[in-house]
Design a protein around this motif. Structure first.
Motif, short mmCIF file in Angstrom:
data_model
loop_
_atom_site.label_atom_id
_atom_site.label_comp_id
_atom_site.label_asym_id
_atom_site.label_seq_id
_atom_site.Cartn_x
_atom_site.Cartn_y
_atom_site.Cartn_z
N GLN A 13 0.72 -1.15 -0.05
CA GLN A 13 -0.08 0.04 0.05
C GLN A 13 0.92 1.16 -0.22
OE1 GLN A 13 -3.22 0.87 0.05
NE2 GLN A 13 -4.41 -1.15 0.10
N GLU A 14 1.79 1.38 0.83
CA GLU A 14 2.63 2.34 0.91
C GLU A 14 3.45 2.75 -0.34
OE1 GLU A 14 2.40 0.07 3.44
OE2 GLU A 14 4.30 -0.01 4.74
N ILE A 17 1.85 5.68 -2.34
CA ILE A 17 2.25 6.94 -1.85
C ILE A 17 3.61 7.36 -2.44
CG2 ILE A 17 2.83 8.67 -0.02
CD1 ILE A 17 1.68 6.45 1.78
N ARG A 20 2.92 8.22 -6.62
CA ARG A 20 2.37 9.13 -7.02
C ARG A 20 2.97 10.68 -6.32
NH1 ARG A 20 -3.13 8.02 -3.38
NH2 ARG A 20 -2.04 8.67 -1.29
N ARG A 24 4.11 13.53 -8.84
CA ARG A 24 3.98 15.08 -8.61
C ARG A 24 4.95 15.69 -8.69
NH1 ARG A 24 -0.57 17.43 -6.05
NH2 ARG A 24 -1.72 15.80 -4.82
N THR A 38 -1.99 17.44 -9.71
CA THR A 38 -3.16 16.74 -8.93
C THR A 38 -3.71 15.46 -9.68
OG1 THR A 38 -3.27 18.47 -7.62
CG2 THR A 38 -5.20 17.10 -7.45
N ALA A 41 -1.17 12.83 -10.16
CA ALA A 41 -0.86 12.04 -9.09
C ALA A 41 -2.15 11.07 -8.96
CB ALA A 41 -0.87 12.86 -7.67
N THR A 42 -3.42 11.76 -9.16
CA THR A 42 -4.79 10.86 -8.94
C THR A 42 -4.64 9.66 -9.88
OG1 THR A 42 -5.45 12.96 -8.43
CG2 THR A 42 -7.05 10.91 -9.00
N SER A 45 -2.47 7.16 -9.05
CA SER A 45 -3.00 6.57 -7.87
C SER A 45 -3.80 5.46 -8.21
CB SER A 45 -3.48 7.42 -7.14
OG SER A 45 -4.07 6.92 -5.74
N GLU B 151 9.34 6.13 4.60
CA GLU B 151 8.02 5.81 3.99
C GLU B 151 7.06 5.35 4.97
OE1 GLU B 151 8.81 5.01 -0.64
OE2 GLU B 151 7.39 3.83 0.63
N ARG B 152 7.78 4.40 5.85
CA ARG B 152 6.69 3.86 7.04
C ARG B 152 6.11 4.90 7.87
NH1 ARG B 152 10.19 0.31 9.64
NH2 ARG B 152 10.85 -0.35 7.51
N SER B 154 5.87 8.12 6.92
CA SER B 154 4.79 9.04 6.36
C SER B 154 3.36 8.22 6.62
CB SER B 154 5.17 8.94 5.07
OG SER B 154 5.09 8.02 4.12
N ARG B 155 3.55 6.52 6.65
CA ARG B 155 2.08 5.92 6.84
C ARG B 155 1.95 5.96 8.25
NH1 ARG B 155 -0.71 2.24 4.42
NH2 ARG B 155 -1.55 0.71 5.93
N LEU B 158 -0.42 8.73 9.38
CA LEU B 158 -1.72 8.42 8.68
C LEU B 158 -2.36 7.51 9.70
CD1 LEU B 158 -0.53 7.58 5.17
CD2 LEU B 158 -0.63 9.91 6.38
N ILE B 179 -3.40 9.09 3.52
CA ILE B 179 -3.98 8.32 2.74
C ILE B 179 -5.15 7.65 3.39
CG2 ILE B 179 -2.05 8.10 1.01
CD1 ILE B 179 -1.82 5.04 2.26
N ASP B 181 -6.77 4.05 2.79
CA ASP B 181 -6.70 3.05 2.42
C ASP B 181 -7.94 2.30 2.95
OD1 ASP B 181 -6.02 2.04 4.80
OD2 ASP B 181 -3.90 1.84 4.05
N PRO B 212 -4.02 13.75 0.75
CA PRO B 212 -3.18 14.38 -0.30
C PRO B 212 -4.07 13.92 -1.89
CG PRO B 212 -2.03 12.27 0.69
CD PRO B 212 -3.28 12.67 1.43
N VAL B 213 -4.33 12.92 -1.77
CA VAL B 213 -5.12 12.40 -3.29
C VAL B 213 -6.49 11.88 -3.02
CG1 VAL B 213 -4.81 11.01 -5.23
CG2 VAL B 213 -2.78 11.97 -4.50
#
Ligand SMILES: Nc1ncnc2c1ncn2[C@@H]1O[C@H](COP(=O)(O)OP(=O)(O)OP(=O)(O)O)[C@@H](O)[C@H]1O
Ligand SMILES: [Mg+2]
Lengths: 134, 288
Positions: A13-14, A17, A20, A24, A38, A41-42, A45, B151-152, B154-155, B158, B179, B181, B212-213
């Protein structure tokens, strides 16, 4: 000519991030405005999420090409999953085999202005790009 | 590989205890310089551990750190530098840790070759090369770990709990960050529905400024949350959709018509108050 290129492996999952964010960043560096950033990035995603969800992971390549007159950012997401049996059906808004909204692929097409899919069992490659005038 | 290299390896291996003592001293000094004296103990333990692998590799190999032996040592180096990255060491501090082995190793090598000055030069070069290779690997692995941690992190930012704030009688505010999920969307939905019931809220404001998205998956979760809240008799006002995100959302073709959205939190609050006001008004009218 390929000015810049980034490749991201998508396994978790990460990783979405990371992919995207890379998109960006490249878009910003290539002079795309914030709305386009945007959208890019979308779109990324959506595509990497598809690779993760429907194929268990894949590879996302983002490349920028600039000429005197324009800059093009191209996103290529490939995976070695089961493939998409009916591409036309998959692109149809609302079609989902996983109880999603089924809007991902059609969203990418309208966000980026185009989308091409090649798919057979074991290899799916989705390519989309956006161009801006300089 | 020359036999000389093999002799150098053997010479170093035979002086394990000496080298360990010398390295411990270096580490003690290093920890002192870094003003992290409490780390000296664990650094020493790591160093001892590492030295065993290092010497083991030297012994088993015909010559200096070949193939399998090297792989073991490098893996050890990678582990250590990963640990250093997690402890928040800077790259140069991590490198300093590995390079301090050189400071420990060289005097021992020099002492061992005092009687054979002809071979001393090569012995020093050999020892240098080994530690340099380790330092390079350590650094590469340090960088890898750093990236993973970032990375972790930033997760996990969240994954912070999802607070629901009661900001008015009957009005809840839930700021979404990061994010969304599927798993987190589930948490958000549960937290929100629980809070709606607990607070007998009529309106819940879902602020997505920190998301963010907003892709189709996020939209799906948003619409589900809105529908579930409806079943509990509460309306959801979504706020904080940036102008960029709005221009992206229209392209997604997601049906958001059932959702009340406002650009700013302030406008969202005004709408929430209006919703409450009108329902209070309706209640009063009904009662009279
Ligand atoms: N990389 C892929 N490999 C295999 N099948 C895929 C792949 N990408 C898309 N599909 C198929 O195409 C369908 C439509 O994809 P689309 O992204 O439009 O919707 P979705 O992923 O189901 O839902 P969402 O709206 O959340 O994206 C998917 O349900 C899936 O069956
Ligand atoms: Mg999808």
């Amino acid at each position: 000519m390929c000015d810049r290129q980034v490749e991201k492996t998508i396994r978790l999952q990460e990783d979405i991030i990371g992919a995207r964010q890379a998109g960006r960043d490249l878009a910003r560096a290539a002079g795309f405005g914030t709305v386009d950033q945007t959208r890019i990035a979308t779109a990324i995603s959506e595509l990497v999420r598809n690779a993760l969800l429907h194929a268990g992971g894949g590879l996302c390549r983002i490349a920028v090409e600039t000429t005197e007159a324009s800059a093009t950012l191209q996103v290529t997401v490939s995976d070695d999953g089961p493939g998409i049996p009916d591409i036309a059906l998959a692109m149809q808004p609302g079609h989902s085999t996983t109880r999603g909204l089924g809007l991902g692929l059609s969203a990418v097409r309208s966000l980026m202005g185009g989308l091409s899919i090649e798919s057979r069992p074991g290899r799916t490659t989705v390519v989309t790009s956006m161009t801006r005038r300089r | 590989m020359t036999t000389l290299a093999a002799t150098i390896a053997a010479t170093i291996a035979d002086r394990e205890a000496e080298i360990r003592e010398a390295w411990f001293e270096q580490i003690e000094a290093l920890a002192g310089r870094m003003e992290l004296p409490h780390l000296a103990q664990s650094l020493r333990a790591e160093a001892a551990d590492f030295l065993v692998a290092f010497i083991g590799a030297l012994r088993s190999g015909e010559s200096d750190l070949q193939d399998d032996g090297l792989a073991v040592v490098l893996r050890k180096a990678a582990e250590i530098s990963a640990a250093r990255a997690r402890d928040g060491f800077t790259p140069s501090e991590t490198a300093a840790f590995v390079m301090s082995l050189k400071d420990a190793l060289l005097p021992v090598v020099i002492a061992a070759y005092r009687t054979a000055p002809a071979e001393l030069g090569e012995a020093i070069t050999g020892a240098n090369r080994m530690v340099d290779a380790l330092a390079v690997e350590t650094f590469a692995s340090y960088t890898r770990t750093r990236e993973e941690i970032i990375e972790r992190q930033s997760r996990s930012i969240l994954d912070l709990s999802t607070p629901t704030l009661r900001i008015w009688n009957g009005i809840l505010l839930m700021p979404l960050v990061g994010i969304i999920d599927t798993q987190r969307a589930q948490q958000v939905m549960e937290a929100m529905l629980t809070a709606i019931t607990r607070e007998e809220a009529r309106v819940a404001i879902l602020d997505v400024t920190g998301v963010p998205v907003i892709d189709t998956r996020v939209c799906l979760h948003l619409t589900r949350t809105v529908a579930a809240a409806r079943l509990l008799g509460a309306r959801v006002v979504v706020t904080g959709i940036s102008p960029d995100a709005a221009q992206t959302l229209v392209k997604l073709d997601v049906d958001l018509s059932g959702m009340i959205t406002r650009g700013s939190l302030r406008a969202g609050l005004a709408e929430a108050l209006r919703l409450i006001g009108s329902s209070v008004g309706a209640l009063v009218r009904e009662a009279s």
